[in-house]
Motif scaffolding. Structure first.
Motif, PDB file in Angstrom:
ATOM      1  N   PHE A  21     -13.427  -4.032 -27.096  1.00 43.98           N
ATOM      2  CA  PHE A  21     -14.040  -2.781 -26.677  1.00 43.98           C
ATOM      3  C   PHE A  21     -14.596  -2.954 -25.272  1.00 43.98           C
ATOM      4  CE2 PHE A  21     -17.200  -5.276 -28.888  1.00 43.98           C
ATOM      5  CZ  PHE A  21     -18.293  -5.227 -28.047  1.00 43.98           C
ATOM      6  N   TYR A  22     -14.956  -1.853 -24.650  1.00 43.18           N
ATOM      7  CA  TYR A  22     -15.579  -1.871 -23.343  1.00 43.18           C
ATOM      8  C   TYR A  22     -16.578  -0.720 -23.260  1.00 43.18           C
ATOM      9  CZ  TYR A  22     -12.351   1.902 -22.153  1.00 43.18           C
ATOM     10  OH  TYR A  22     -11.683   3.092 -22.127  1.00 43.18           O
ATOM     11  N   PHE A  23     -17.439  -0.779 -22.248  1.00 39.97           N
ATOM     12  CA  PHE A  23     -18.460   0.244 -22.084  1.00 39.97           C
ATOM     13  C   PHE A  23     -18.253   1.004 -20.778  1.00 39.97           C
ATOM     14  CE2 PHE A  23     -20.474  -2.758 -24.931  1.00 39.97           C
ATOM     15  CZ  PHE A  23     -21.114  -1.929 -25.840  1.00 39.97           C
ATOM     16  N   THR A  24     -18.582   2.276 -20.792  1.00 41.23           N
ATOM     17  CA  THR A  24     -18.688   3.074 -19.571  1.00 41.23           C
ATOM     18  C   THR A  24     -20.114   3.598 -19.513  1.00 41.23           C
ATOM     19  OG1 THR A  24     -17.920   5.082 -20.688  1.00 41.23           O
ATOM     20  CG2 THR A  24     -16.245   3.742 -19.558  1.00 41.23           C
ATOM     21  N   THR A  25     -20.500   4.073 -18.351  1.00 44.37           N
ATOM     22  CA  THR A  25     -21.859   4.599 -18.197  1.00 44.37           C
ATOM     23  C   THR A  25     -21.838   5.946 -17.507  1.00 44.37           C
ATOM     24  OG1 THR A  25     -22.169   3.503 -16.067  1.00 44.37           O
ATOM     25  CG2 THR A  25     -22.881   2.285 -18.030  1.00 44.37           C
ATOM     26  N   LYS A  26     -22.897   6.702 -17.744  1.00 48.26           N
ATOM     27  CA  LYS A  26     -23.162   7.954 -17.031  1.00 48.26           C
ATOM     28  C   LYS A  26     -24.604   7.891 -16.575  1.00 48.26           C
ATOM     29  CE  LYS A  26     -20.178  11.164 -19.509  1.00 48.26           C
ATOM     30  NZ  LYS A  26     -19.946  12.543 -19.110  1.00 48.26           N
ATOM     31  N   PRO A  27     -24.880   8.304 -15.341  1.00 47.08           N
ATOM     32  CA  PRO A  27     -26.279   8.289 -14.900  1.00 47.08           C
ATOM     33  C   PRO A  27     -27.090   9.364 -15.622  1.00 47.08           C
ATOM     34  CG  PRO A  27     -24.871   9.290 -13.227  1.00 47.08           C
ATOM     35  CD  PRO A  27     -23.963   8.768 -14.308  1.00 47.08           C
ATOM     36  N   VAL A  28     -28.322   9.026 -15.942  1.00 49.95           N
ATOM     37  CA  VAL A  28     -29.237  10.011 -16.523  1.00 49.95           C
ATOM     38  C   VAL A  28     -29.718  10.888 -15.368  1.00 49.95           C
ATOM     39  CG1 VAL A  28     -31.457  10.353 -17.671  1.00 49.95           C
ATOM     40  CG2 VAL A  28     -29.917   8.517 -18.429  1.00 49.95           C
ATOM     41  N   ILE A  29     -29.434  12.172 -15.474  1.00 45.86           N
ATOM     42  CA  ILE A  29     -29.777  13.130 -14.416  1.00 45.86           C
ATOM     43  C   ILE A  29     -31.212  13.625 -14.578  1.00 45.86           C
ATOM     44  CG2 ILE A  29     -29.162  15.338 -13.344  1.00 45.86           C
ATOM     45  CD1 ILE A  29     -26.975  13.164 -13.096  1.00 45.86           C
ATOM     46  N   ALA A  30     -31.602  13.855 -15.818  1.00 44.88           N
ATOM     47  CA  ALA A  30     -32.941  14.399 -16.104  1.00 44.88           C
ATOM     48  C   ALA A  30     -33.313  14.037 -17.529  1.00 44.88           C
ATOM     49  CB  ALA A  30     -32.945  15.915 -15.919  1.00 44.88           C
ATOM     50  N   TRP A  31     -34.547  14.375 -17.902  1.00 44.62           N
ATOM     51  CA  TRP A  31     -35.064  14.169 -19.254  1.00 44.62           C
ATOM     52  C   TRP A  31     -35.455  15.527 -19.810  1.00 44.62           C
ATOM     53  CZ3 TRP A  31     -34.655   9.223 -20.965  1.00 44.62           C
ATOM     54  CH2 TRP A  31     -34.492   8.231 -19.992  1.00 44.62           C
ATOM     55  N   SER A  32     -35.139  15.778 -21.065  1.00 43.59           N
ATOM     56  CA  SER A  32     -35.527  17.052 -21.690  1.00 43.59           C
ATOM     57  C   SER A  32     -37.038  17.076 -21.888  1.00 43.59           C
ATOM     58  CB  SER A  32     -34.810  17.216 -23.042  1.00 43.59           C
ATOM     59  OG  SER A  32     -35.372  16.337 -23.990  1.00 43.59           O
ATOM     60  N   ASP A  33     -37.575  18.238 -22.202  1.00 41.78           N
ATOM     61  CA  ASP A  33     -39.011  18.349 -22.465  1.00 41.78           C
ATOM     62  C   ASP A  33     -39.421  17.494 -23.672  1.00 41.78           C
ATOM     63  OD1 ASP A  33     -39.381  20.038 -20.335  1.00 41.78           O
ATOM     64  OD2 ASP A  33     -39.082  21.859 -21.520  1.00 41.78           O
ATOM     65  N   GLU A  34     -38.451  17.170 -24.535  1.00 44.15           N
ATOM     66  CA  GLU A  34     -38.714  16.314 -25.687  1.00 44.15           C
ATOM     67  C   GLU A  34     -38.555  14.833 -25.342  1.00 44.15           C
ATOM     68  OE1 GLU A  34     -36.220  18.833 -25.939  1.00 44.15           O
ATOM     69  OE2 GLU A  34     -37.786  20.242 -26.515  1.00 44.15           O
ATOM     70  N   GLY A  35     -38.200  14.526 -24.090  1.00 39.90           N
ATOM     71  CA  GLY A  35     -38.048  13.140 -23.663  1.00 39.90           C
ATOM     72  C   GLY A  35     -36.671  12.553 -23.893  1.00 39.90           C
ATOM     73  N   LEU A  36     -35.664  13.385 -24.143  1.00 41.16           N
ATOM     74  CA  LEU A  36     -34.302  12.901 -24.365  1.00 41.16           C
ATOM     75  C   LEU A  36     -33.537  12.846 -23.045  1.00 41.16           C
ATOM     76  CD1 LEU A  36     -33.543  14.962 -27.588  1.00 41.16           C
ATOM     77  CD2 LEU A  36     -34.128  12.531 -27.435  1.00 41.16           C
ATOM     78  N   ALA A  37     -32.702  11.820 -22.900  1.00 37.18           N
ATOM     79  CA  ALA A  37     -31.913  11.644 -21.678  1.00 37.18           C
ATOM     80  C   ALA A  37     -30.827  12.709 -21.592  1.00 37.18           C
ATOM     81  CB  ALA A  37     -31.287  10.254 -21.665  1.00 37.18           C
ATOM     82  N   LEU A  38     -30.666  13.276 -20.410  1.00 34.23           N
ATOM     83  CA  LEU A  38     -29.626  14.282 -20.168  1.00 34.23           C
ATOM     84  C   LEU A  38     -28.631  13.746 -19.148  1.00 34.23           C
ATOM     85  CD1 LEU A  38     -31.918  17.445 -19.817  1.00 34.23           C
ATOM     86  CD2 LEU A  38     -30.691  16.651 -21.863  1.00 34.23           C
ATOM     87  N   VAL A  39     -27.334  13.925 -19.458  1.00 36.00           N
ATOM     88  CA  VAL A  39     -26.252  13.496 -18.567  1.00 36.00           C
ATOM     89  C   VAL A  39     -25.367  14.695 -18.260  1.00 36.00           C
ATOM     90  CG1 VAL A  39     -26.255  11.113 -19.411  1.00 36.00           C
ATOM     91  CG2 VAL A  39     -24.758  12.806 -20.500  1.00 36.00           C
ATOM     92  N   ALA A  40     -24.572  14.588 -17.219  1.00 38.93           N
ATOM     93  CA  ALA A  40     -23.655  15.675 -16.866  1.00 38.93           C
ATOM     94  C   ALA A  40     -22.441  15.646 -17.786  1.00 38.93           C
ATOM     95  CB  ALA A  40     -23.213  15.538 -15.413  1.00 38.93           C
ATOM     96  N   ASP A  41     -22.110  16.787 -18.329  1.00 44.47           N
ATOM     97  CA  ASP A  41     -20.885  16.945 -19.120  1.00 44.47           C
ATOM     98  C   ASP A  41     -19.852  17.547 -18.183  1.00 44.47           C
ATOM     99  OD1 ASP A  41     -18.801  17.805 -20.759  1.00 44.47           O
ATOM    100  OD2 ASP A  41     -20.133  18.330 -22.412  1.00 44.47           O
ATOM    101  N   GLU A  42     -18.881  16.754 -17.778  1.00 41.50           N
ATOM    102  CA  GLU A  42     -17.887  17.191 -16.793  1.00 41.50           C
ATOM    103  C   GLU A  42     -17.018  18.337 -17.309  1.00 41.50           C
ATOM    104  OE1 GLU A  42     -18.206  14.011 -17.776  1.00 41.50           O
ATOM    105  OE2 GLU A  42     -18.952  12.957 -16.014  1.00 41.50           O
TER     106      GLU A  42
END
Length: 162
Positions: A21-42
């Protein structure tokens, strides 16, 4: 929504057949008001909770972004070889990150620029020596700066194993 000030990355695990297996990453753009990480959905062009992808594998601190480079300035990285001897590589440049840190870069024979400090056989960085041998453009330098009272041929300096 809270903007992501410090770099974090969402990691995603991908199968590549069999037990591999291998990993990819996406930068965290922002955090929701609940503290959850948000990423861009292309696909949708919107922010999406990072953990809603089925292959989400967690968050990790991201690397600071490189904003400038500076020349190596004669610095050398020293490495310990298996036989106990030291070899030296020129620092070809310094990477300046957006958080204000600078990291040295050396290049292996494969042309990849790496941070020598992360190498397991790294010993230390040596600041520039004023006794640098200057070569004309017609004749390349055959020696790197004297170090600890001796000179090291360029071939030895570039023979470190990455």
């Amino acid at each position: 929504m809270i903007p992501a000030v410090h770099p974090y990355e969402a990691r995603y695990r991908h199968e590549s057949g069999g037990p591999h297996f291998y990993f990819t990453t996406k930068p965290v753009i922002a955090w929701s008001d609940e503290g959850l990480a948000l990423v861009a959905d292309e696909t949708t062009g919107r922010l999406r909770k990072a953990d809603t992808y089925s292959n989400f594998a967690g968050l990790s601190a991201g690397d600071a972004k490189v904003v400038a480079t500076l020349p190596g300035g004669g610095w050398l990285a020293e490495f310990r070889q298996e036989d106990g001897t030291s070899t030296f590589c020129r620092v070809i440049g310094w990477l300046v990150q957006d958080d204000g840190t600078c990291t040295p870069g050396v290049s292996c024979q494969d042309g990849i620029v790496e941070n020598p400090v992360e190498s397991p056989n790294f010993i230390r960085l040596h600041e520039p020596n004023p006794a640098v041998i200057v070569a004309s453009e017609a004749e390349p330098a055959h020696l790197i700066p004297p170090l600890a009272g001796r000179t090291v041929p360029c071939q030895e300096a570039s023979s470190r194993s990455c």
